[in-house]
Design an enzyme around this catalytic site. Sequence first.
Site, PDB file in Angstrom:
ATOM      1  N   LYS A   1      25.661  11.717  65.552  1.00  0.00           N
ATOM      2  CA  LYS A   1      24.776  12.820  65.144  1.00  0.00           C
ATOM      3  C   LYS A   1      23.361  12.299  64.941  1.00  0.00           C
ATOM      4  CE  LYS A   1      24.675  16.596  61.741  1.00  0.00           C
ATOM      5  NZ  LYS A   1      25.425  17.272  60.669  1.00  0.00           N
TER       6      LYS A   1
ATOM      7  N   SER B   1      26.816  21.991  61.003  1.00  0.00           N
ATOM      8  CA  SER B   1      25.644  21.606  61.744  1.00  0.00           C
ATOM      9  C   SER B   1      25.908  20.510  62.792  1.00  0.00           C
ATOM     10  CB  SER B   1      24.568  21.091  60.777  1.00  0.00           C
ATOM     11  OG  SER B   1      25.012  19.919  60.120  1.00  0.00           O
TER      12      SER B   1
ATOM     13  N   SER C   1      29.911  20.730  57.646  1.00  0.00           N
ATOM     14  CA  SER C   1      29.275  20.493  58.948  1.00  0.00           C
ATOM     15  C   SER C   1      30.105  19.736  59.963  1.00  0.00           C
ATOM     16  CB  SER C   1      27.957  19.761  58.762  1.00  0.00           C
ATOM     17  OG  SER C   1      26.946  20.708  58.619  1.00  0.00           O
TER      18      SER C   1
HETATM   19  N1  GLN Z   1      26.427  25.218  56.571  1.00  0.00           N
HETATM   20  C1  GLN Z   1      26.187  24.453  55.379  1.00  0.00           C
HETATM   21  C2  GLN Z   1      24.716  24.416  55.062  1.00  0.00           C
HETATM   22  O1  GLN Z   1      23.959  24.937  55.835  1.00  0.00           O
HETATM   23  C3  GLN Z   1      26.733  23.060  55.505  1.00  0.00           C
HETATM   24  C4  GLN Z   1      25.875  22.177  56.323  1.00  0.00           C
HETATM   25  C5  GLN Z   1      26.338  20.749  56.311  1.00  0.00           C
HETATM   26  O2  GLN Z   1      27.482  20.447  56.000  1.00  0.00           O
HETATM   27  N2  GLN Z   1      25.415  19.865  56.629  1.00  0.00           N
HETATM   28  O3  GLN Z   1      24.319  23.891  54.059  1.00  0.00           O
END
Ligand code: GLN
Length: 480
Positions: free
Chosen positions: A73, A148, A172
């Site tokens: 990532k 994400s 994410s």
């Molecule tokens: N969707 C969640 C957020 O926007 C989790 C994102 C993540 O785990 N980085 O905070």
Amino acid sequence: MNSLQTILDVKDQKTTAVELVTRTLETIRKKEPSIHAFITIMDDAISAAERIDRKIARGEKTGTLAGLPIAIKDNISVKGVRNTCGSKMLANYIPPYNADVVDRLLREDAVICGKTAMDEFAMGSSTETCSFGPTHNPWDLSRVPGGSSGGSAAAVASGEALAALGCDTGGSVRCPSAFTSTVGLKPTYGMVSRWGLVSYANSLELISPIAPDVLGVAALLGVISGFDEKDSTSVTNVIPSNVEETTREPGKFKVGIVREFFAEGTDERVAGQVHKALDKIREVGGSIEEVSIPILRYALPTYYLIAMSECSSNLSRFDGLRYGFHLKAKPNEGWDELYSRTRAVGFGEEVKRRIILGTFALSAGYFDEWFVKAAKVRTLIIKEFLQAFKSFDLLAGPTMPCLPWKLGEIVDPLSMYRMDIDTIAVNLAGIPAISIPAGLVDGLPVGLQLMAKHFDELSLLRVSYAYERVTHFSDKLPVN
Ligand code: GLN
């Protein structure tokens, strides 16, 4: 697809690391125009593979991941390779050091094939807020892959990598794993070093593995976990999650289906599919009962208050002076004006929204009312989870309340936040959780989420592996 078998084939010289990496780069070239899983593709992966083949030819000892093409990532530092965090703010930022996990992967002879697309600074659930364009779901190109870490999961699902690392702050890794029918595991907080991960909300997040199968995830976890003195939250009591341990029978175990994870708004087709998957969990030794954890009703606002507060503080370092994007100062412009102009242009909408809300929640006069209250509810969530684990070995529910949505379908931020309803509580409590494929509904993947108490990754892996053996989920591949 069996990621682990492939590594063994390299070691046994049935194939070479170069062949494996060449094949992966060819797949990337073929599929990237429609999937867009990567921000940076590493063509020099071939020379890394050649080094590994030479080692094998000389009869030298090779690492446990020898030749494994892995995608990382784009918020995890790889020395000398740009690390954009999916943001214009860091479009040209090149880190001078490796994240601890990257050092560990390289020591075990994994081959990094690229850096993957992500929601900007890991804020989102669809990979649509990536400044370099969204990723498409390999099961249906008109849909999101989740987020994400959508690039990492899409890369694994489409065969553009045999394994990947993402990070999981509030789901994410589990969300995109559910949406792409891959396996994603969020370990216990502290088990994997965050050194070299660009922080979004540091008390919640952890670098986490994604693979097509359970043994792939077990192998990766074994490599990336372990104490790191550079991370003050790193723990020393690391539980081995090696592959051999994972293949042991889970025996009889108790699973609690969490009622709150099937709350109003859960797609009935998803709920039905998750129940079918739980029947398979029964087949491999699980006795299943419903359990209620009422405090989970407050998990969503608690998570967003804490995550936004931490992000407002963490992202203050992007001042246009030290890292990445910067604007030229106007004559006589003060540093504060330049700082705010740079951030106004460099950050996207969602990131700015969160910085503003987080700054508000931490400001004098509101701190006790918002942040401190959220921290107290977080403690209650931990307590109620621990209480539930007195009666159950594992807890279960859907990973996501819905099927992968169409790109551009969810525009309202609150509706997007609501999609995290089943993943965020795990991060607030710091417990480990895994998302495994629960099958398809109308050709789209559904994820089953299993949760365990702190440091009990092994139970998650064993049960998931037993489930994989009866469902053969990793044999099903997307069309794209
Ligand atoms: N969707 C969640 C957020 O926007 C989790 C994102 C993540 O785990 N980085 O905070």
